[in-house]
Design a protein around this motif. Structure first.
Motif, short mmCIF file in Angstrom:
data_model
loop_
_atom_site.label_atom_id
_atom_site.label_comp_id
_atom_site.label_asym_id
_atom_site.label_seq_id
_atom_site.Cartn_x
_atom_site.Cartn_y
_atom_site.Cartn_z
N ALA A 199 0.83 -1.20 0.00
CA ALA A 199 0.00 0.00 0.00
C ALA A 199 0.87 1.25 0.00
O ALA A 199 0.54 2.26 -0.65
N PHE A 200 1.97 1.22 0.72
CA PHE A 200 2.90 2.35 0.72
C PHE A 200 3.36 2.65 -0.70
O PHE A 200 3.34 3.81 -1.15
N ASP A 201 3.74 1.61 -1.42
CA ASP A 201 4.19 1.78 -2.81
C ASP A 201 3.07 2.36 -3.68
O ASP A 201 3.32 3.25 -4.51
N SER A 202 1.87 1.86 -3.50
CA SER A 202 0.77 2.29 -4.37
C SER A 202 0.34 3.72 -4.10
O SER A 202 -0.16 4.41 -4.99
N LEU A 203 0.53 4.19 -2.87
CA LEU A 203 0.11 5.55 -2.52
C LEU A 203 1.14 6.60 -2.91
O LEU A 203 0.81 7.79 -3.05
N LEU A 204 2.39 6.19 -3.08
CA LEU A 204 3.41 7.14 -3.54
C LEU A 204 3.10 7.57 -4.97
O LEU A 204 2.66 6.78 -5.80
N SER A 205 3.35 8.85 -5.25
CA SER A 205 3.13 9.35 -6.60
C SER A 205 4.04 10.54 -6.85
O SER A 205 4.66 11.07 -5.91
N PRO A 206 4.14 11.00 -8.09
CA PRO A 206 4.95 12.19 -8.37
C PRO A 206 4.43 13.43 -7.64
O PRO A 206 5.15 14.43 -7.54
N ARG A 207 3.20 13.36 -7.12
CA ARG A 207 2.64 14.51 -6.39
C ARG A 207 2.99 14.47 -4.90
O ARG A 207 2.68 15.42 -4.17
N THR A 208 3.61 13.37 -4.45
CA THR A 208 3.99 13.25 -3.04
C THR A 208 5.13 14.21 -2.74
O THR A 208 6.21 14.10 -3.31
N ARG A 209 4.88 15.15 -1.83
CA ARG A 209 5.89 16.15 -1.50
C ARG A 209 6.65 15.79 -0.23
O ARG A 209 7.83 16.12 -0.10
N LEU A 210 5.97 15.15 0.71
CA LEU A 210 6.64 14.75 1.94
C LEU A 210 6.01 13.47 2.46
O LEU A 210 4.80 13.28 2.38
N VAL A 211 6.86 12.60 2.99
CA VAL A 211 6.43 11.36 3.64
C VAL A 211 6.94 11.40 5.08
O VAL A 211 8.12 11.65 5.32
N ALA A 212 6.04 11.18 6.04
CA ALA A 212 6.41 11.18 7.45
C ALA A 212 5.96 9.87 8.09
O ALA A 212 4.82 9.45 7.89
N PHE A 213 6.85 9.24 8.83
CA PHE A 213 6.50 7.96 9.46
C PHE A 213 7.37 7.78 10.71
O PHE A 213 8.44 8.38 10.84
N PRO A 214 6.90 6.96 11.64
CA PRO A 214 7.68 6.73 12.86
C PRO A 214 8.79 5.70 12.63
O PRO A 214 8.61 4.74 11.89
N HIS A 215 9.91 5.94 13.26
CA HIS A 215 10.96 4.92 13.29
C HIS A 215 10.42 3.68 14.00
O HIS A 215 10.57 2.56 13.52
N VAL A 216 9.76 3.93 15.15
CA VAL A 216 9.17 2.88 15.96
C VAL A 216 7.79 3.35 16.42
O VAL A 216 7.64 4.50 16.84
N SER A 217 6.80 2.47 16.37
CA SER A 217 5.48 2.82 16.88
C SER A 217 5.49 2.86 18.40
O SER A 217 5.87 1.88 19.05
N ASN A 218 5.05 3.99 18.95
CA ASN A 218 5.01 4.09 20.41
C ASN A 218 3.96 3.18 21.03
O ASN A 218 4.10 2.73 22.16
N ALA A 219 2.89 2.90 20.28
CA ALA A 219 1.79 2.10 20.81
C ALA A 219 1.98 0.60 20.62
O ALA A 219 1.49 -0.19 21.41
N LEU A 220 2.69 0.22 19.57
CA LEU A 220 2.80 -1.19 19.21
C LEU A 220 4.22 -1.75 19.32
O LEU A 220 4.39 -2.97 19.37
N GLY A 221 5.21 -0.87 19.30
CA GLY A 221 6.59 -1.33 19.33
C GLY A 221 7.14 -1.73 17.98
O GLY A 221 8.31 -2.11 17.86
N THR A 222 6.32 -1.65 16.93
CA THR A 222 6.75 -2.04 15.58
C THR A 222 7.93 -1.20 15.12
O THR A 222 7.90 0.03 15.22
N VAL A 223 8.96 -1.85 14.61
CA VAL A 223 10.10 -1.16 14.01
C VAL A 223 9.88 -1.11 12.51
O VAL A 223 9.78 -2.15 11.86
N ASN A 224 9.79 0.08 11.96
CA ASN A 224 9.57 0.23 10.52
C ASN A 224 10.87 0.14 9.74
O ASN A 224 11.93 0.52 10.25
N PRO A 225 10.80 -0.35 8.50
CA PRO A 225 12.00 -0.42 7.65
C PRO A 225 12.32 0.96 7.08
O PRO A 225 12.09 1.25 5.90
N ILE A 226 12.86 1.84 7.93
CA ILE A 226 12.94 3.25 7.58
C ILE A 226 13.89 3.54 6.41
O ILE A 226 13.66 4.47 5.64
N ARG A 227 14.93 2.76 6.26
CA ARG A 227 15.82 2.98 5.13
C ARG A 227 15.11 2.65 3.82
O ARG A 227 15.22 3.38 2.83
#
Length: 405
Positions: free
Chosen positions: A155-183
Motif C-alpha cells: 500500500a505504501f508503494d501504491s500511494l506514492l506518486s509524483p505529487r507526493t511532496r513529503l512522507v512522514a513515518f515513525p521509526h518505531v510505533s510508540n503504541a505497538l513497538g513495531t520497528v519500521n523499515p525506515i531505510r
C-alpha cells in the motif's frame, strides 16, 4: 560481554524507591525514561556553577555556559552521525521539531500536492500534517497497517506518486513497538522526489541511529526518551534543506539584522532557534547521549530483546491476555488487553503493587479505532529493567485478573 544491568540500575536513584511498600518496577519507558545520576549532576552543576545566558554575555559564566551548550550539540551530532554540527537544531522535543518542518512545508505546498503518513502515527506526527494540509490545500494520504501492526508496504508503494511532496513515518510505533523499515521507506520516497521526515521519538533509544545511512531529510526526537531531561529535543535536517527552510518562530538569537520594517535571518543553527533556549536541558541531553553511547549497542539491544521475549512468552501462556501489536520486528513494548477489564483498572491495580505501566490510547486514537479497541495497557522496557521485573509484572497481572474477575 553482556550488559551489567545491576550496575546500570545503581546509576538511577529513582529506581531504588518503593511504591505502597513494594519495590518500584518502572515499565513506562516509552513515555519517558529515568535519568542517570550523571545527567542529574550535569543539571545541578550548570545551575550551581555557570548559570547564564548563552552567546550573549561578555563574562566568564556566559562563556562557560556557551561552551557546555555547544559541546552538547557536538555530542548529539556525533551520536546520530550528522555531517555538520549546524544540522542539529535544539527544540522542546519531537512535537516542536515536527511543527518546525510542517510550518515551513505549508509555504511550499499547494492544491494537488500530497503528504503521506501511516495508520500507526502518534498524534504529533498526524495532527501536525493534517493541519498543514488543511492550511495549504494539499491532500493527506494514510498508509494502512496489517492487523499485526506491521506497515502495509504494498500500500505504501501504491500511494506514492509524483505529487507526493513529503512522507512522514515513525521509526518505531510508540503504541505497538513495531520497528519500521525506515531505510527502505526513505529510499522509495526519495525516488519520487519527496522529502522524508522520521519521527524518531521511540527509535532514538533502541538502536544505532545513523541519519546518513537512513537517507532521510529530517529526523526528530525528544531527550526524555533517551535518559535526558524533559522539554528538550532536537530536529536534525540535511544542511542544504534546513538552510533554505522557512523560519517558524522569530525573535532574538535567530536574526542577522533588524530594521523597523524588515529583518534578515542568521545562519544555521541560529535561524531556527528563536529565543532563549533550554540551556540546562541541552547540556543534559548532551551528557545523556554521551553516557548512552558508551554502552555496547549490541548488548543493549540483546538485553531489551530478552526482556521482550520473556514478556511475550509469558503473555502467550497467560489465559485472558490479548496482545496488541505482534510485528516480527519490535522493540521492548508489549501492549495488551486483559479480558473483561478496562486498561485503566488494570493499571490502577498494578500501581498498587509497585508496577508502573501506561494505559489509554497512547496518543494514537486513530490507530486504536483502526484496531477496534478503546486503548491498551502498555509495558515498555529499558536497559535498567530485569527479567525478575518481567516476572513481577505477570505476578501483578495475575492478581489484577483475580480482582477484576
Amino acid at each position: 560481554m553482556s550488559l551489567d544491568v545491576m550496575a546500570l540500575r545503581a546509576q538511577f536513584p529513582i529506581l531504588s524507591q518503593q511504591v505502597d511498600g513494594k519495590p518500584l518496577v518502572y515499565l513506562d519507558n516509552a513515555a519517558t525514561t529515568q535519568k542517570p545520576q550523571v545527567v542529574i549532576d550535569a543539571l545541578v552543576d550548570f545551575y550551581t556553577n555557570c548559570n547564564a545566558n548563552v552567546h550573549r554575555g561578555a563574562h566568564h559564566l556566559s562563556d562557560e555556559a556557551t561552551r557546555r551548550y555547544e559541546l552538547a550539540r557536538d555530542r548529539v551530532a556525533q551520536f546520530i552521525n550528522a555531517n555538520r554540527r549546524e544540522e542539529v537544531i535544539w527544540t522542546s522535543g519531537t512535537t516542536e521539531s515536527i511543527n518546525i518542518v510542517a510550518n515551513g512545508l505549508v509555504q511550499k505546498l499547494g492544491t494537488g500536492d500530497e503528504v503521506m503518513v501511516t495508520e500507526m502515527e502518534h498524534h504529533a506526527n498526524l495532527v501536525t500534517w493534517q493541519q498543514a494540509c488543511k492550511r495549504s490545500g494539499a491532500l493527506l494520504k494514510v498508509v494502512p497497517i496489517h492487523d499485526n501492526g506491521e506497515l502495509d508496504l504494498a500500500a505504501f508503494d501504491s500511494l506514492l506518486s509524483p505529487r507526493t511532496r513529503l512522507v512522514a513515518f515513525p521509526h518505531v510505533s510508540n503504541a505497538l513497538g513495531t520497528v519500521n523499515p525506515i531505510r527502505q521507506l526513505t529510499a522509495k520516497a526519495k525516488a519520487v522526489g519527496a522529502w522524508v521526515l522520521v519521527d524518531g521519538a521511540q527509535g532514538i533509544a533502541h538502536g544505532d541511529v545513523d541519519v546518513q545511512e537512513i537517507g532521510c531529510d529530517f529526523y526528530a526526537f525528544s531527550g526524555h526518551k533517551i535518559f535526558a531531561p524533559t522539554g528538550i529535543g532536537a530536529l536534525w535536517g540535511k544542511f542544504a534543506v534546513l538552510d533554505e527552510w522557512p523560519v517558524w518562530q522569530t525573535g532574538g538569537e535567530m536574526i542577522a539584522d533588524v530594521e523597523y520594517l524588515s529583518s534578515t535571518w542568521g545562519q544555521l543553527p541560529n535561524r531556527l532557534e528563536a529565543g532563549t533556549p533550554h540551556i540546562a536541558g541541552a547540556i543534559g541531553l548532551g551528557v545523556a547521549v554521551q553516557w548512552f553511547g558508551q554502552l555496547n549497542s549490541a548488548d543493549v539491544q540483546s538485553h531489551e530483546q530478552a526482556l521482550l521475549a520473556s514478556a511475550m512468552e509469558q503473555a502467550q501462556c497467560f489465559d485472558g491476555i490479548r496482545l496488541i501489536g505482534t510485528a516480527a520486528k519490535k522493540v521492548g513494548v508489549m501492549s495488551f488487553l486483559l479480558e473483561g477489564s478496562h486498561p485503566a483498572d488494570v493499571g490502577f491495580i498494578l500501581d498498587r503493587q509497585g508496577v508502573a505501566i501506561r494505559t489509554g490510547d497512547n496518543c494514537a486514537q486513530p490507530l486504536m479505532k483502526r484496531l477496534g479497541i478503546p486503548g491498551t495497557a502498555r509495558a515498555s522496557f529499558s536497559i535498567y529493567n530485569t527479567l525478575e521485573e518481567v516476572d513481577r509484572l505477570f505476578d501483578a497481572l495475575r492478581k489484577a485478573k483475580m480482582m477484576l474477575a
